[in-house]
Design an enzyme around this catalytic site. Structure first.
Site, PDB file in Angstrom:
ATOM      1  N   SER A   1       4.260   3.027   7.618  1.00 38.18           N
ATOM      2  CA  SER A   1       3.961   1.854   6.796  1.00 38.18           C
ATOM      3  C   SER A   1       5.184   1.403   6.006  1.00 38.18           C
ATOM      4  O   SER A   1       5.978   2.208   5.530  1.00 38.18           O
ATOM      5  CB  SER A   1       2.827   2.175   5.822  1.00 38.18           C
ATOM      6  OG  SER A   1       1.616   2.364   6.495  1.00 38.18           O
TER       7      SER A   1
ATOM      8  N   ASP B   1       0.041  -7.795   1.846  1.00 34.39           N
ATOM      9  CA  ASP B   1       0.460  -6.388   1.825  1.00 34.39           C
ATOM     10  C   ASP B   1       1.987  -6.350   1.814  1.00 34.39           C
ATOM     11  O   ASP B   1       2.638  -6.033   2.807  1.00 34.39           O
ATOM     12  CB  ASP B   1      -0.105  -5.642   3.035  1.00 34.39           C
ATOM     13  CG  ASP B   1       0.104  -4.136   2.936  1.00 34.39           C
ATOM     14  OD1 ASP B   1       0.505  -3.659   1.850  1.00 34.39           O
ATOM     15  OD2 ASP B   1      -0.130  -3.441   3.937  1.00 34.39           O
TER      16      ASP B   1
ATOM     17  N   HIS C   1       0.810  -1.219   0.000  1.00 32.55           N
ATOM     18  CA  HIS C   1       0.000   0.000   0.000  1.00 32.55           C
ATOM     19  C   HIS C   1       0.848   1.276   0.000  1.00 32.55           C
ATOM     20  O   HIS C   1       0.296   2.375  -0.072  1.00 32.55           O
ATOM     21  CB  HIS C   1      -1.002  -0.012   1.164  1.00 32.55           C
ATOM     22  CG  HIS C   1      -0.423   0.264   2.506  1.00 32.55           C
ATOM     23  ND1 HIS C   1      -0.032  -0.725   3.378  1.00 32.55           N
ATOM     24  CD2 HIS C   1      -0.180   1.429   3.143  1.00 32.55           C
ATOM     25  CE1 HIS C   1       0.424  -0.181   4.492  1.00 32.55           C
ATOM     26  NE2 HIS C   1       0.348   1.132   4.376  1.00 32.55           N
TER      27      HIS C   1
END
EC number: 3.4.21.-
Length: 260
Positions: free
Chosen positions: A206, A112, A67
């Site tokens: 992230s 992910d 992402h």
């Protein structure tokens, strides 16, 4: 008397929450400049926006979260202070990006992960060195290190000049299931955090590494609505479960598929 007790309990809860929020790379301190040679800062080339972090796993490859992807990515190595870069800082751009099937085929609890091939290799230096992939999975109860240039507040985006680090615990997957009922019975993710709250990755962290007992084990993926909140641990893509996929792509087998 009952009303007074209820009001007192509410006040205690409010004070507890306020304390956790204020402690909220929420709840951490500035990383030692020498402890994150493998940490990579990711940017969108077209906008210049900061996208998160990644981990250098060999001179030509970076592992991060799917992402974090943008069409063209700039990667900075050997970075500590954004305002006053180290003299050995190096910059590269993405040459190729690899996902589990596609750049959109991931969920909060699966796939992910993104592998980035650089346009040219980076050179080891005082502040740049790859981090090895794990040879075995982590154990519940392990102390894990989180790090990144993510926001220091869960109420507004306050990105620091330097990366922050904190220690959290590797928890049982059931702890994440209790916090997030939508999670499936099994997942190729790790559950990590402090159940009492106060330390957590947050927006901007992230893609960064989860390092358990000194070994690279996870990729920061997602967490609760509020960072570092009580009994809302974070979810990290489990690197060990994707070893075959990672190593096959690096070896040139780009048709390999991720584990189910």
């Amino acid at each position: 008397m009952v009303l007074i007790r209820v009001l007192a309990n509410l006040l205690i809860l409010q004070l507890s929450y306020a304390q956790k929020s204020s402690e909220l790379v929420i709840g951490g301190d500035e990383c030692n400049i020498n402890e994150h040679r493998f940490l990579v800062a990711l940017y969108d080339v077209s906008s210049g926006d900061f996208r998160g972090s990644g981990t250098l796993i060999n001179p030509e490859w970076v592992l991060t979260a799917a992402h974090c992807e943008t069409e063209e990515m700039k990667l900075q190595f050997g970075l500590h202070s954004k305002r006053v870069p180290n003299k050995d800082k190096q910059t590269r751009v993405s040459k190729e990006k690899f996902f589990c099937e596609s750049n959109e085929n991931y969920t909060k609890w699966n796939k992910d992960i993104m592998l980035i091939k650089l346009n040219r290799p980076v050179k080891n230096s005082a502040h740049i060195e790859p981090l090895s992939l794990p040879s075995s999975p982590p154990s519940v109860g392990s102390v894990c290190r989180i790090m990144g240039w993510g926001t220091l507040s869960d109420t507004e985006m306050i990105l620091p000049d330097v990366p922050h680090c904190a220690n959290i615990n590797l928890l049982n997957y059931s702890d994440c299931q209790a916090a997030y009922p939508e999670l499936p019975a099994k997942s190729r993710t790790l559950c990590a955090g402090i159940l009492e709250g106060g330390k957590d990755t947050c927006s901007g962290d992230s893609g960064g590494p989860l390092i358990c007992n000194g070994t690279f084990q996870g990729i920061a993926s997602w967490g609760g609505t509020l960072c570092g909140y009580v009994r809302e641990p974070g979810s990290y893509t489990k690197v060990f479960d994707h070893l075959d996929w990672i190593q096959s792509i690096i070896a040139g087998n780009t048709n390999v598929t991720c584990p189910l």
